[in-house]
Write a protein that holds these residues in place. Sequence first.
Motif, PDB file in Angstrom:
ATOM      1  N   ILE A  52       0.884  -1.173   0.000  1.00  0.00           N
ATOM      2  CA  ILE A  52       0.000   0.000   0.000  1.00  0.00           C
ATOM      3  C   ILE A  52       0.916   1.214   0.000  1.00  0.00           C
ATOM      4  O   ILE A  52       1.748   1.377   0.893  1.00  0.00           O
ATOM      5  CB  ILE A  52      -0.922   0.037   1.233  1.00  0.00           C
ATOM      6  CG1 ILE A  52      -1.737  -1.253   1.354  1.00  0.00           C
ATOM      7  CG2 ILE A  52      -1.863   1.246   1.141  1.00  0.00           C
ATOM      8  CD1 ILE A  52      -2.601  -1.318   2.598  1.00  0.00           C
ATOM      9  N   THR A  53       0.775   2.062  -1.012  1.00  0.00           N
ATOM     10  CA  THR A  53       1.668   3.199  -1.185  1.00  0.00           C
ATOM     11  C   THR A  53       0.933   4.397  -1.769  1.00  0.00           C
ATOM     12  O   THR A  53      -0.094   4.245  -2.420  1.00  0.00           O
ATOM     13  CB  THR A  53       2.845   2.816  -2.122  1.00  0.00           C
ATOM     14  OG1 THR A  53       3.749   3.913  -2.248  1.00  0.00           O
ATOM     15  CG2 THR A  53       2.357   2.404  -3.503  1.00  0.00           C
ATOM     16  N   SER A  54       1.470   5.577  -1.509  1.00  0.00           N
ATOM     17  CA  SER A  54       0.946   6.758  -2.198  1.00  0.00           C
ATOM     18  C   SER A  54       1.937   7.226  -3.254  1.00  0.00           C
ATOM     19  O   SER A  54       1.789   8.304  -3.825  1.00  0.00           O
ATOM     20  CB  SER A  54       0.629   7.886  -1.203  1.00  0.00           C
ATOM     21  OG  SER A  54       1.803   8.344  -0.590  1.00  0.00           O
ATOM     22  N   LYS A  68       1.692  -8.485 -12.231  1.00  0.00           N
ATOM     23  CA  LYS A  68       1.837  -9.944 -12.188  1.00  0.00           C
ATOM     24  C   LYS A  68       3.047 -10.383 -11.372  1.00  0.00           C
ATOM     25  O   LYS A  68       3.117 -11.516 -10.902  1.00  0.00           O
ATOM     26  CB  LYS A  68       1.920 -10.522 -13.596  1.00  0.00           C
ATOM     27  CG  LYS A  68       3.176 -10.111 -14.358  1.00  0.00           C
ATOM     28  CD  LYS A  68       3.219 -10.734 -15.732  1.00  0.00           C
ATOM     29  CE  LYS A  68       4.429 -10.295 -16.525  1.00  0.00           C
ATOM     30  NZ  LYS A  68       5.714 -10.497 -15.897  1.00  0.00           N
ATOM     31  N   ASP A  69       4.003  -9.466 -11.167  1.00  0.00           N
ATOM     32  CA  ASP A  69       5.225  -9.792 -10.423  1.00  0.00           C
ATOM     33  C   ASP A  69       5.107  -9.529  -8.921  1.00  0.00           C
ATOM     34  O   ASP A  69       6.073  -9.729  -8.187  1.00  0.00           O
ATOM     35  CB  ASP A  69       6.411  -8.980 -10.964  1.00  0.00           C
ATOM     36  CG  ASP A  69       6.767  -9.350 -12.396  1.00  0.00           C
ATOM     37  OD1 ASP A  69       6.310 -10.407 -12.876  1.00  0.00           O
ATOM     38  OD2 ASP A  69       7.504  -8.578 -13.033  1.00  0.00           O
ATOM     39  N   PHE A  70       3.943  -9.067  -8.473  1.00  0.00           N
ATOM     40  CA  PHE A  70       3.768  -8.678  -7.074  1.00  0.00           C
ATOM     41  C   PHE A  70       2.517  -9.322  -6.485  1.00  0.00           C
ATOM     42  O   PHE A  70       1.554  -9.577  -7.202  1.00  0.00           O
ATOM     43  CB  PHE A  70       3.671  -7.144  -6.960  1.00  0.00           C
ATOM     44  CG  PHE A  70       4.930  -6.462  -7.377  1.00  0.00           C
ATOM     45  CD1 PHE A  70       5.955  -6.269  -6.475  1.00  0.00           C
ATOM     46  CD2 PHE A  70       5.108  -6.057  -8.689  1.00  0.00           C
ATOM     47  CE1 PHE A  70       7.145  -5.669  -6.866  1.00  0.00           C
ATOM     48  CE2 PHE A  70       6.290  -5.457  -9.085  1.00  0.00           C
ATOM     49  CZ  PHE A  70       7.308  -5.263  -8.174  1.00  0.00           C
ATOM     50  N   PRO A  71       2.524  -9.518  -5.164  1.00  0.00           N
ATOM     51  CA  PRO A  71       1.307 -10.036  -4.523  1.00  0.00           C
ATOM     52  C   PRO A  71       0.115  -9.103  -4.723  1.00  0.00           C
ATOM     53  O   PRO A  71      -1.021  -9.526  -4.677  1.00  0.00           O
ATOM     54  CB  PRO A  71       1.690 -10.118  -3.043  1.00  0.00           C
ATOM     55  CG  PRO A  71       3.176 -10.199  -3.034  1.00  0.00           C
ATOM     56  CD  PRO A  71       3.622  -9.395  -4.225  1.00  0.00           C
ATOM     57  N   GLY A  72       0.389  -7.844  -4.969  1.00  0.00           N
ATOM     58  CA  GLY A  72      -0.635  -6.838  -5.203  1.00  0.00           C
ATOM     59  C   GLY A  72      -0.095  -5.471  -4.833  1.00  0.00           C
ATOM     60  O   GLY A  72       0.789  -5.361  -3.982  1.00  0.00           O
ATOM     61  N   ILE A  73      -0.577  -4.456  -5.520  1.00  0.00           N
ATOM     62  CA  ILE A  73      -0.175  -3.077  -5.241  1.00  0.00           C
ATOM     63  C   ILE A  73      -1.446  -2.245  -5.128  1.00  0.00           C
ATOM     64  O   ILE A  73      -2.294  -2.278  -6.023  1.00  0.00           O
ATOM     65  CB  ILE A  73       0.728  -2.497  -6.345  1.00  0.00           C
ATOM     66  CG1 ILE A  73       2.019  -3.314  -6.476  1.00  0.00           C
ATOM     67  CG2 ILE A  73       1.038  -1.018  -6.071  1.00  0.00           C
ATOM     68  CD1 ILE A  73       2.871  -2.945  -7.688  1.00  0.00           C
ATOM     69  N   ILE A  74      -1.558  -1.519  -4.025  1.00  0.00           N
ATOM     70  CA  ILE A  74      -2.641  -0.556  -3.864  1.00  0.00           C
ATOM     71  C   ILE A  74      -1.979   0.819  -3.861  1.00  0.00           C
ATOM     72  O   ILE A  74      -1.231   1.152  -2.939  1.00  0.00           O
ATOM     73  CB  ILE A  74      -3.435  -0.784  -2.568  1.00  0.00           C
ATOM     74  CG1 ILE A  74      -4.088  -2.166  -2.591  1.00  0.00           C
ATOM     75  CG2 ILE A  74      -4.482   0.319  -2.382  1.00  0.00           C
ATOM     76  CD1 ILE A  74      -4.797  -2.548  -1.302  1.00  0.00           C
ATOM     77  N   ILE A 102      -7.284  -8.498  -5.455  1.00  0.00           N
ATOM     78  CA  ILE A 102      -6.069  -7.687  -5.332  1.00  0.00           C
ATOM     79  C   ILE A 102      -4.840  -8.427  -5.852  1.00  0.00           C
ATOM     80  O   ILE A 102      -3.942  -7.811  -6.427  1.00  0.00           O
ATOM     81  CB  ILE A 102      -5.837  -7.267  -3.862  1.00  0.00           C
ATOM     82  CG1 ILE A 102      -7.030  -6.480  -3.326  1.00  0.00           C
ATOM     83  CG2 ILE A 102      -4.561  -6.429  -3.734  1.00  0.00           C
ATOM     84  CD1 ILE A 102      -6.951  -6.176  -1.842  1.00  0.00           C
ATOM     85  N   ILE A 103      -4.817  -9.752  -5.676  1.00  0.00           N
ATOM     86  CA  ILE A 103      -3.644 -10.544  -6.021  1.00  0.00           C
ATOM     87  C   ILE A 103      -3.224 -10.296  -7.471  1.00  0.00           C
ATOM     88  O   ILE A 103      -4.032 -10.363  -8.382  1.00  0.00           O
ATOM     89  CB  ILE A 103      -3.910 -12.052  -5.778  1.00  0.00           C
ATOM     90  CG1 ILE A 103      -4.218 -12.303  -4.311  1.00  0.00           C
ATOM     91  CG2 ILE A 103      -2.741 -12.913  -6.241  1.00  0.00           C
ATOM     92  CD1 ILE A 103      -3.106 -11.956  -3.348  1.00  0.00           C
ATOM     93  N   HIS A 104      -1.944  -9.993  -7.640  1.00  0.00           N
ATOM     94  CA  HIS A 104      -1.321  -9.733  -8.944  1.00  0.00           C
ATOM     95  C   HIS A 104      -2.049  -8.633  -9.729  1.00  0.00           C
ATOM     96  O   HIS A 104      -2.132  -8.682 -10.949  1.00  0.00           O
ATOM     97  CB  HIS A 104      -1.222 -11.007  -9.775  1.00  0.00           C
ATOM     98  CG  HIS A 104      -0.453 -12.088  -9.084  1.00  0.00           C
ATOM     99  ND1 HIS A 104       0.871 -11.954  -8.723  1.00  0.00           N
ATOM    100  CD2 HIS A 104      -0.822 -13.315  -8.651  1.00  0.00           C
ATOM    101  CE1 HIS A 104       1.281 -13.051  -8.120  1.00  0.00           C
ATOM    102  NE2 HIS A 104       0.266 -13.881  -8.047  1.00  0.00           N
TER     103      HIS A 104
END
Length: 118
Positions: A52-54, A68-74, A102-104
């Motif tokens: 989780i990032t701004s 696709k390379d990450f568990p998820g990005i918010i 959220i996944i990928h």
Amino acid sequence: MKFLVDENLPKSLAIKLVTKGYDTLDLREMGKIGIPDEEVGKLASKENRILITSNYKHFANILLFPPKDFPGIIAIRMPHCSINTVVEHVIKVISSIKETDIIHSLIVLEPHRIRKRK
């Protein structure tokens, strides 16, 4: 769900996520303040945590950080909102969404809409 909260978000977000029962790590508490974005991404992947990032400019760039390379990005894009508004919006969205959504994926949270990219 497991989350990694970037240092550019209020500490109260990590606290609220923990209070709601989510397994949450905060970069500040890990002593990872100021590490490059690439290391933040690697840490999220290694720990199998949704970031989780701004830092919308970098982490919402799917060429630099393919979902696709990450568990998820918010990625939070709420520049003119109060800290409380941001925290409440994030909690509301996370509470209403399934982990499988959220996944990928890249989820972009804005004040009046949510966008999703795979």
